[in-house]
Enzyme design. Structure first.
Site, short mmCIF file in Angstrom:
data_model
loop_
_atom_site.label_atom_id
_atom_site.label_comp_id
_atom_site.label_asym_id
_atom_site.label_seq_id
_atom_site.Cartn_x
_atom_site.Cartn_y
_atom_site.Cartn_z
N SER A 146 13.24 16.52 -7.43
CA SER A 146 13.33 17.91 -6.94
C SER A 146 14.77 18.38 -6.74
O SER A 146 14.99 19.54 -6.41
CB SER A 146 12.57 18.04 -5.62
OG SER A 146 13.29 17.41 -4.58
N GLY B 276 14.07 7.48 -1.27
CA GLY B 276 14.92 6.80 -0.27
C GLY B 276 15.96 7.80 0.19
O GLY B 276 16.63 8.42 -0.62
N LYS B 277 16.10 7.93 1.51
CA LYS B 277 16.99 8.98 2.01
C LYS B 277 18.42 8.81 1.52
O LYS B 277 19.11 9.78 1.18
CB LYS B 277 16.94 9.02 3.54
CG LYS B 277 15.57 9.48 4.03
CD LYS B 277 15.50 9.62 5.53
CE LYS B 277 14.05 9.70 6.00
NZ LYS B 277 13.26 10.76 5.40
N ALA C 285 13.93 17.56 1.07
CA ALA C 285 14.66 18.81 1.32
C ALA C 285 15.84 18.55 2.27
O ALA C 285 16.93 19.09 2.08
CB ALA C 285 13.72 19.86 1.89
N GLY C 286 15.60 17.71 3.28
CA GLY C 286 16.68 17.39 4.22
C GLY C 286 17.80 16.62 3.53
O GLY C 286 18.99 16.82 3.83
N ASP C 287 17.43 15.75 2.59
CA ASP C 287 18.46 14.99 1.85
C ASP C 287 19.26 15.93 0.95
O ASP C 287 20.48 15.80 0.82
CB ASP C 287 17.79 13.90 1.01
CG ASP C 287 16.98 12.94 1.86
OD1 ASP C 287 17.41 12.66 3.01
OD2 ASP C 287 15.92 12.49 1.40
N GLY D 175 8.27 15.96 -5.58
CA GLY D 175 8.95 14.67 -5.58
C GLY D 175 10.27 14.69 -4.84
O GLY D 175 10.73 15.74 -4.36
N GLY E 55 15.70 28.16 9.24
CA GLY E 55 17.13 28.22 8.97
C GLY E 55 17.86 27.03 9.54
O GLY E 55 17.26 25.97 9.74
N GLU F 137 17.60 4.50 7.51
CA GLU F 137 16.60 3.65 6.86
C GLU F 137 17.15 2.27 6.53
O GLU F 137 16.53 1.52 5.77
CB GLU F 137 16.03 4.33 5.61
CG GLU F 137 15.02 5.43 5.95
CD GLU F 137 14.37 6.06 4.75
OE1 GLU F 137 13.32 6.67 4.93
OE2 GLU F 137 14.91 5.96 3.63
N LEU G 215 16.27 23.61 10.78
CA LEU G 215 15.03 24.16 11.33
C LEU G 215 14.03 24.53 10.25
O LEU G 215 13.21 25.43 10.41
CB LEU G 215 15.38 25.39 12.20
CG LEU G 215 16.30 25.11 13.39
CD1 LEU G 215 16.86 26.40 13.98
CD2 LEU G 215 15.57 24.31 14.46
O1 RIB Z 1 13.66 11.99 2.82
C1 RIB Z 1 12.66 11.71 1.88
C2 RIB Z 1 12.58 10.23 1.63
O2 RIB Z 1 12.10 9.61 2.78
C3 RIB Z 1 11.62 9.83 0.54
O3 RIB Z 1 12.21 9.83 -0.74
C4 RIB Z 1 11.16 8.46 0.99
O4 RIB Z 1 11.58 7.42 0.18
C5 RIB Z 1 11.66 8.32 2.42
O5 RIB Z 1 12.76 7.51 2.48
#
Ligand code: RIB
Length: 325
Positions: free
Chosen positions: A291, A38-39, A250-252, A287, A225, A139, A221
Protein backbone atom coordinates in the site's frame (compact mmCIF):
# COMPACT_ATOMS: atom_id res chain seq x y z
CA UNK A 1 23.99 9.95 3.91
CA UNK A 2 20.71 8.16 4.42
CA UNK A 3 18.26 6.99 7.02
CA UNK A 4 18.50 3.81 9.11
CA UNK A 5 15.47 1.82 10.20
CA UNK A 6 16.06 -0.59 13.08
CA UNK A 7 13.07 -2.83 13.66
CA UNK A 8 10.81 -5.69 12.71
CA UNK A 9 10.41 -7.56 9.44
CA UNK A 10 7.24 -9.69 9.17
CA UNK A 11 5.26 -11.65 6.67
CA UNK A 12 1.60 -10.59 6.96
CA UNK A 13 -1.10 -13.27 6.62
CA UNK A 14 -4.19 -11.23 5.85
CA UNK A 15 -7.86 -12.27 5.96
CA UNK A 16 -10.50 -9.83 4.73
CA UNK A 17 -13.84 -10.12 6.55
CA UNK A 18 -17.22 -8.36 6.42
CA UNK A 19 -16.49 -7.01 9.92
CA UNK A 20 -14.00 -7.76 12.69
CA UNK A 21 -14.87 -10.84 14.79
CA UNK A 22 -15.76 -10.53 18.48
CA UNK A 23 -14.14 -12.77 21.13
CA UNK A 24 -15.15 -16.40 20.74
CA UNK A 25 -16.78 -15.87 17.33
CA UNK A 26 -16.08 -17.86 14.15
CA UNK A 27 -16.59 -15.67 11.10
CA UNK A 28 -16.52 -16.53 7.42
CA UNK A 29 -13.85 -14.43 5.72
CA UNK A 30 -13.80 -13.23 2.11
CA UNK A 31 -10.18 -13.27 0.89
CA UNK A 32 -6.73 -14.31 2.02
CA UNK A 33 -3.37 -12.96 0.88
CA UNK A 34 0.22 -12.74 2.14
CA UNK A 35 2.24 -9.53 1.89
CA UNK A 36 5.53 -8.29 3.29
CA UNK A 37 5.07 -6.24 6.46
CA UNK A 38 6.50 -5.50 9.89
CA UNK A 39 6.50 -1.99 11.28
CA UNK A 40 10.24 -1.53 10.76
CA UNK A 41 10.34 -2.92 7.23
CA UNK A 42 7.22 -0.95 6.30
CA UNK A 43 8.85 2.29 7.41
CA UNK A 44 12.00 1.42 5.46
CA UNK A 45 9.98 0.73 2.30
CA UNK A 46 7.95 3.92 2.80
CA UNK A 47 11.21 5.91 2.84
CA UNK A 48 12.87 4.10 -0.05
CA UNK A 49 9.81 4.43 -2.30
CA UNK A 50 9.96 8.19 -1.68
CA UNK A 51 13.55 8.12 -2.93
CA UNK A 52 15.42 8.32 0.38
CA UNK A 53 18.59 6.16 0.74
CA UNK A 54 17.51 3.69 3.41
CA UNK A 55 19.29 0.94 5.37
CA UNK A 56 17.27 -1.71 7.19
CA UNK A 57 18.82 -3.32 10.27
CA UNK A 58 17.03 -6.32 11.77
CA UNK A 59 16.57 -10.10 11.59
CA UNK A 60 14.66 -12.69 9.60
CA UNK A 61 14.62 -16.48 9.96
CA UNK A 62 16.40 -18.89 7.62
CA UNK A 63 13.08 -19.85 5.99
CA UNK A 64 11.38 -19.07 2.69
CA UNK A 65 9.56 -16.10 4.26
CA UNK A 66 12.91 -14.59 5.27
CA UNK A 67 14.25 -14.83 1.75
CA UNK A 68 11.05 -13.37 0.30
CA UNK A 69 11.08 -10.51 2.82
CA UNK A 70 14.67 -9.55 1.99
CA UNK A 71 13.96 -9.74 -1.76
CA UNK A 72 10.93 -7.50 -1.36
CA UNK A 73 12.92 -4.91 0.59
CA UNK A 74 15.59 -4.92 -2.11
CA UNK A 75 12.98 -4.56 -4.86
CA UNK A 76 11.73 -1.39 -3.13
CA UNK A 77 15.27 0.00 -2.99
CA UNK A 78 16.05 -0.69 0.69
CA UNK A 79 19.66 -1.66 1.48
CA UNK A 80 19.55 -5.04 3.24
CA UNK A 81 23.23 -5.84 3.90
CA UNK A 82 22.68 -5.46 7.66
CA UNK A 83 19.74 -7.82 7.99
CA UNK A 84 20.92 -10.92 9.85
CA UNK A 85 19.51 -14.30 8.82
CA UNK A 86 19.00 -16.16 12.10
CA UNK A 87 19.27 -19.95 11.61
CA UNK A 88 17.71 -20.69 15.00
CA UNK A 89 14.23 -19.23 14.55
CA UNK A 90 11.45 -18.58 12.04
CA UNK A 91 10.71 -15.20 10.47
CA UNK A 92 8.27 -12.83 12.16
CA UNK A 93 4.63 -13.35 11.21
CA UNK A 94 1.60 -11.09 11.61
CA UNK A 95 -1.94 -12.48 11.44
CA UNK A 96 -4.23 -9.69 10.31
CA UNK A 97 -7.99 -9.30 9.85
CA UNK A 98 -9.24 -6.37 7.77
CA UNK A 99 -12.92 -5.45 7.74
CA UNK A 100 -14.87 -3.96 4.81
CA UNK A 101 -14.59 -0.54 6.49
CA UNK A 102 -10.80 -0.84 6.56
CA UNK A 103 -10.38 -1.44 10.30
CA UNK A 104 -7.90 -4.10 11.35
CA UNK A 105 -6.82 -6.44 14.14
CA UNK A 106 -3.21 -7.64 14.22
CA UNK A 107 -1.50 -10.45 16.16
CA UNK A 108 2.30 -10.46 15.80
CA UNK A 109 4.44 -13.54 16.43
CA UNK A 110 7.91 -11.95 16.70
CA UNK A 111 10.06 -14.93 15.61
CA UNK A 112 13.47 -13.57 14.53
CA UNK A 113 12.46 -10.02 15.51
CA UNK A 114 12.35 -11.18 19.13
CA UNK A 115 16.02 -12.25 18.89
CA UNK A 116 17.32 -8.81 17.89
CA UNK A 117 20.08 -7.97 20.37
CA UNK A 118 23.31 -6.06 21.02
CA UNK A 119 25.02 -7.71 18.02
CA UNK A 120 22.48 -6.00 15.77
CA UNK A 121 22.98 -2.74 17.65
CA UNK A 122 26.73 -3.03 16.93
CA UNK A 123 26.02 -3.37 13.19
CA UNK A 124 23.78 -0.33 13.44
CA UNK A 125 26.49 1.67 15.23
CA UNK A 126 28.80 1.21 12.24
CA UNK A 127 26.21 2.85 9.98
CA UNK A 128 25.52 5.87 12.19
CA UNK A 129 28.39 8.11 11.00
CA UNK A 130 26.96 8.16 7.45
CA UNK A 131 23.35 8.65 8.48
CA UNK A 132 20.92 11.46 9.13
CA UNK A 133 18.20 9.78 11.20
CA UNK A 134 17.29 6.54 12.96
CA UNK A 135 13.71 5.22 12.93
CA UNK A 136 12.63 2.93 15.77
CA UNK A 137 9.43 1.09 16.76
CA UNK A 138 8.52 -1.50 19.41
CA UNK A 139 8.41 -4.86 17.61
CA UNK A 140 11.96 -5.75 18.69
CA UNK A 141 13.17 -6.11 22.32
CA UNK A 142 13.06 -2.84 24.23
CA UNK A 143 16.68 -3.28 25.40
CA UNK A 144 17.80 -3.12 21.76
CA UNK A 145 15.58 -0.08 21.11
CA UNK A 146 17.08 1.80 24.07
CA UNK A 147 20.66 0.81 23.14
CA UNK A 148 20.10 1.99 19.55
CA UNK A 149 18.59 5.29 20.71
CA UNK A 150 21.57 5.86 23.04
CA UNK A 151 24.02 5.14 20.21
CA UNK A 152 22.20 7.53 17.89
CA UNK A 153 22.18 10.26 20.54
CA UNK A 154 25.95 9.80 21.08
CA UNK A 155 26.48 10.10 17.31
CA UNK A 156 24.21 13.18 17.16
CA UNK A 157 21.72 11.41 14.87
CA UNK A 158 18.02 12.31 15.06
CA UNK A 159 15.79 9.59 16.58
CA UNK A 160 12.21 9.23 15.31
CA UNK A 161 10.38 6.76 17.54
CA UNK A 162 7.03 5.10 16.81
CA UNK A 163 5.85 3.55 20.12
CA UNK A 164 3.92 0.80 18.33
CA UNK A 165 2.56 -1.70 19.27
CA UNK A 166 1.11 0.14 22.29
CA UNK A 167 2.95 -0.28 25.60
CA UNK A 168 2.31 1.38 28.91
CA UNK A 169 5.65 0.78 30.61
CA UNK A 170 8.40 2.30 28.50
CA UNK A 171 11.65 2.93 30.41
CA UNK A 172 11.95 6.56 31.55
CA UNK A 173 15.48 6.74 30.12
CA UNK A 174 14.12 6.34 26.56
CA UNK A 175 12.14 9.60 26.35
CA UNK A 176 15.09 12.06 26.55
CA UNK A 177 16.84 10.09 23.78
CA UNK A 178 13.95 10.70 21.38
CA UNK A 179 13.72 13.66 19.04
CA UNK A 180 10.26 12.88 17.66
CA UNK A 181 7.72 10.44 19.13
CA UNK A 182 4.73 9.48 16.95
CA UNK A 183 2.03 7.54 18.84
CA UNK A 184 -1.49 7.02 17.48
CA UNK A 185 -4.45 7.58 19.81
CA UNK A 186 -4.28 4.12 21.41
CA UNK A 187 -0.51 4.24 21.89
CA UNK A 188 -0.63 7.79 23.28
CA UNK A 189 -3.35 6.71 25.72
CA UNK A 190 -1.26 3.76 26.92
CA UNK A 191 1.81 5.93 27.40
CA UNK A 192 0.12 8.75 29.35
CA UNK A 193 -2.55 6.75 31.22
CA UNK A 194 -5.65 8.64 30.01
CA UNK A 195 -7.84 8.28 26.97
CA UNK A 196 -6.74 10.12 23.81
CA UNK A 197 -9.49 10.55 21.22
CA UNK A 198 -9.20 13.98 19.63
CA UNK A 199 -7.22 17.19 19.36
CA UNK A 200 -7.76 18.33 22.95
CA UNK A 201 -6.69 15.10 24.63
CA UNK A 202 -3.86 14.71 22.07
CA UNK A 203 -2.56 18.14 23.14
CA UNK A 204 -2.60 17.04 26.78
CA UNK A 205 -0.84 13.77 25.93
CA UNK A 206 1.77 15.61 23.88
CA UNK A 207 2.44 17.93 26.85
CA UNK A 208 3.07 14.89 29.08
CA UNK A 209 5.46 13.35 26.52
CA UNK A 210 7.39 16.64 26.17
CA UNK A 211 7.58 16.80 29.96
CA UNK A 212 9.15 13.30 29.95
CA UNK A 213 11.93 14.55 27.68
CA UNK A 214 11.04 14.07 24.00
CA UNK A 215 11.72 17.12 21.84
CA UNK A 216 8.63 16.76 19.68
CA UNK A 217 5.39 14.80 20.15
CA UNK A 218 3.22 13.99 17.14
CA UNK A 219 -0.10 12.29 17.92
CA UNK A 220 -1.67 10.53 14.92
CA UNK A 221 -5.46 10.78 15.16
CA UNK A 222 -6.33 8.66 12.13
CA UNK A 223 -9.13 10.12 10.01
CA UNK A 224 -9.24 13.22 12.24
CA UNK A 225 -5.71 14.43 11.54
CA UNK A 226 -2.45 14.93 13.40
CA UNK A 227 -1.51 17.03 16.44
CA UNK A 228 2.10 18.15 16.80
CA UNK A 229 3.83 19.90 19.70
CA UNK A 230 7.34 21.06 20.53
CA UNK A 231 8.51 23.55 23.15
CA UNK A 232 8.22 26.27 20.48
CA UNK A 233 5.10 25.43 18.46
CA UNK A 234 1.83 23.52 18.50
CA UNK A 235 -0.31 22.83 15.45
CA UNK A 236 -2.96 20.55 14.01
CA UNK A 237 -2.97 19.18 10.46
CA UNK A 238 -6.32 17.77 9.30
CA UNK A 239 -6.35 14.37 7.60
CA UNK A 240 -6.57 14.18 3.82
CA UNK A 241 -10.04 12.90 2.94
CA UNK A 242 -9.62 9.68 0.93
CA UNK A 243 -11.61 6.52 0.31
CA UNK A 244 -10.16 4.19 2.97
CA UNK A 245 -10.16 0.46 2.27
CA UNK A 246 -7.37 -0.81 4.57
CA UNK A 247 -5.57 1.06 7.35
CA UNK A 248 -2.73 -1.49 7.82
CA UNK A 249 0.66 0.30 7.67
CA UNK A 250 -0.91 3.77 7.47
CA UNK A 251 1.02 4.73 10.62
CA UNK A 252 4.23 3.35 9.12
CA UNK A 253 3.60 5.31 5.92
CA UNK A 254 3.16 8.44 8.07
CA UNK A 255 6.57 7.94 9.70
CA UNK A 256 8.20 7.32 6.32
CA UNK A 257 6.66 10.48 4.86
CA UNK A 258 7.58 12.54 7.92
CA UNK A 259 11.21 11.38 7.92
CA UNK A 260 11.53 11.78 4.14
CA UNK A 261 10.40 15.42 4.31
CA UNK A 262 12.81 16.19 7.16
CA UNK A 263 15.59 14.48 5.18
CA UNK A 264 14.80 16.76 2.23
CA UNK A 265 14.99 19.85 4.46
CA UNK A 266 11.32 20.71 4.88
CA UNK A 267 10.00 22.30 8.09
CA UNK A 268 8.39 20.20 10.83
CA UNK A 269 4.93 21.41 9.82
CA UNK A 270 5.55 20.48 6.20
CA UNK A 271 6.92 17.11 7.29
CA UNK A 272 3.69 16.42 9.19
CA UNK A 273 1.75 17.22 5.99
CA UNK A 274 3.96 14.72 4.09
CA UNK A 275 3.34 12.12 6.80
CA UNK A 276 -0.43 12.70 6.64
CA UNK A 277 -0.36 12.43 2.83
CA UNK A 278 1.66 9.19 2.83
CA UNK A 279 -0.62 7.75 5.55
CA UNK A 280 -3.78 8.71 3.62
CA UNK A 281 -2.48 7.18 0.40
CA UNK A 282 -1.60 3.94 2.21
CA UNK A 283 -5.23 3.54 3.36
CA UNK A 284 -6.48 3.55 -0.23
CA UNK A 285 -4.75 0.25 -1.11
CA UNK A 286 -4.73 -3.21 0.49
CA UNK A 287 -1.86 -4.68 2.48
CA UNK A 288 1.20 -3.29 4.26
CA UNK A 289 4.15 -2.73 1.90
CA UNK A 290 1.83 -3.17 -1.08
CA UNK A 291 0.00 0.00 0.00
CA UNK A 292 3.00 2.33 0.31
CA UNK A 293 3.17 5.03 -2.37
CA UNK A 294 6.04 5.58 -4.78
CA UNK A 295 7.42 9.08 -5.26
CA UNK A 296 5.55 9.72 -8.50
CA UNK A 297 2.15 8.88 -6.93
CA UNK A 298 3.03 10.80 -3.78
CA UNK A 299 4.09 13.96 -5.63
CA UNK A 300 0.98 13.80 -7.83
CA UNK A 301 -1.23 13.50 -4.72
CA UNK A 302 0.33 16.60 -3.14
CA UNK A 303 0.36 18.54 -6.39
CA UNK A 304 -3.36 17.88 -7.00
CA UNK A 305 -3.95 19.54 -3.63
CA UNK A 306 -1.56 22.38 -4.48
CA UNK A 307 0.84 21.08 -1.79
CA UNK A 308 3.60 19.85 -4.12
CA UNK A 309 7.27 20.16 -3.31
CA UNK A 310 7.60 23.61 -4.90
CA UNK A 311 4.43 24.93 -3.30
CA UNK A 312 5.44 23.75 0.16
CA UNK A 313 8.90 25.27 -0.18
CA UNK A 314 7.49 28.62 -1.32
CA UNK A 315 5.21 28.70 1.74
CA UNK A 316 8.40 29.11 3.77
CA UNK A 317 7.32 26.88 6.62
CA UNK A 318 3.78 28.23 6.84
CA UNK A 319 2.55 24.75 6.18
CA UNK A 320 -0.82 23.44 5.18
CA UNK A 321 -3.04 23.82 8.20
CA UNK A 322 -6.65 23.66 7.09
CA UNK A 323 -5.71 23.59 3.42
CA UNK A 324 -5.98 19.96 2.55
CA UNK A 325 -9.74 19.48 2.34
O1 RIB B 1 1.97 -1.52 11.15
C1 RIB B 1 1.50 -2.59 10.38
C2 RIB B 1 2.33 -3.81 10.64
O2 RIB B 1 2.10 -4.25 11.94
C3 RIB B 1 1.99 -5.00 9.77
O3 RIB B 1 2.68 -5.00 8.54
C4 RIB B 1 2.33 -6.17 10.66
O4 RIB B 1 3.40 -6.93 10.22
C5 RIB B 1 2.56 -5.58 12.03
O5 RIB B 1 3.89 -5.51 12.33
Amino acid sequence: MGIIVFGSINIDLVATTPRLPVAGETLLGENFFTVPGGKGANQAVALARLGIPTQMVGRVGADSFGEELINNLQASGVQTGNIFVDETVSSGVAIISVSRTGENQIIVIPGANGRVNQEDVERLIHLLPGSRALLLQLEIPITAVVAAAKAARNANIKVIFDPAPAQSDLPDELYPLVDIITPNEVEAGQLVGFSVDGEESAAKAAAVLLQRGVKCAIVKLGAKGVFCATAEEKFFVPAFPVHTIDTVAAGDAFNGGLAAALFEGFSLRQAVVWGAAAGALATTRPGAQTSLPDRFTFDAFLKERRLGTGELRSRGGRGAEGENN
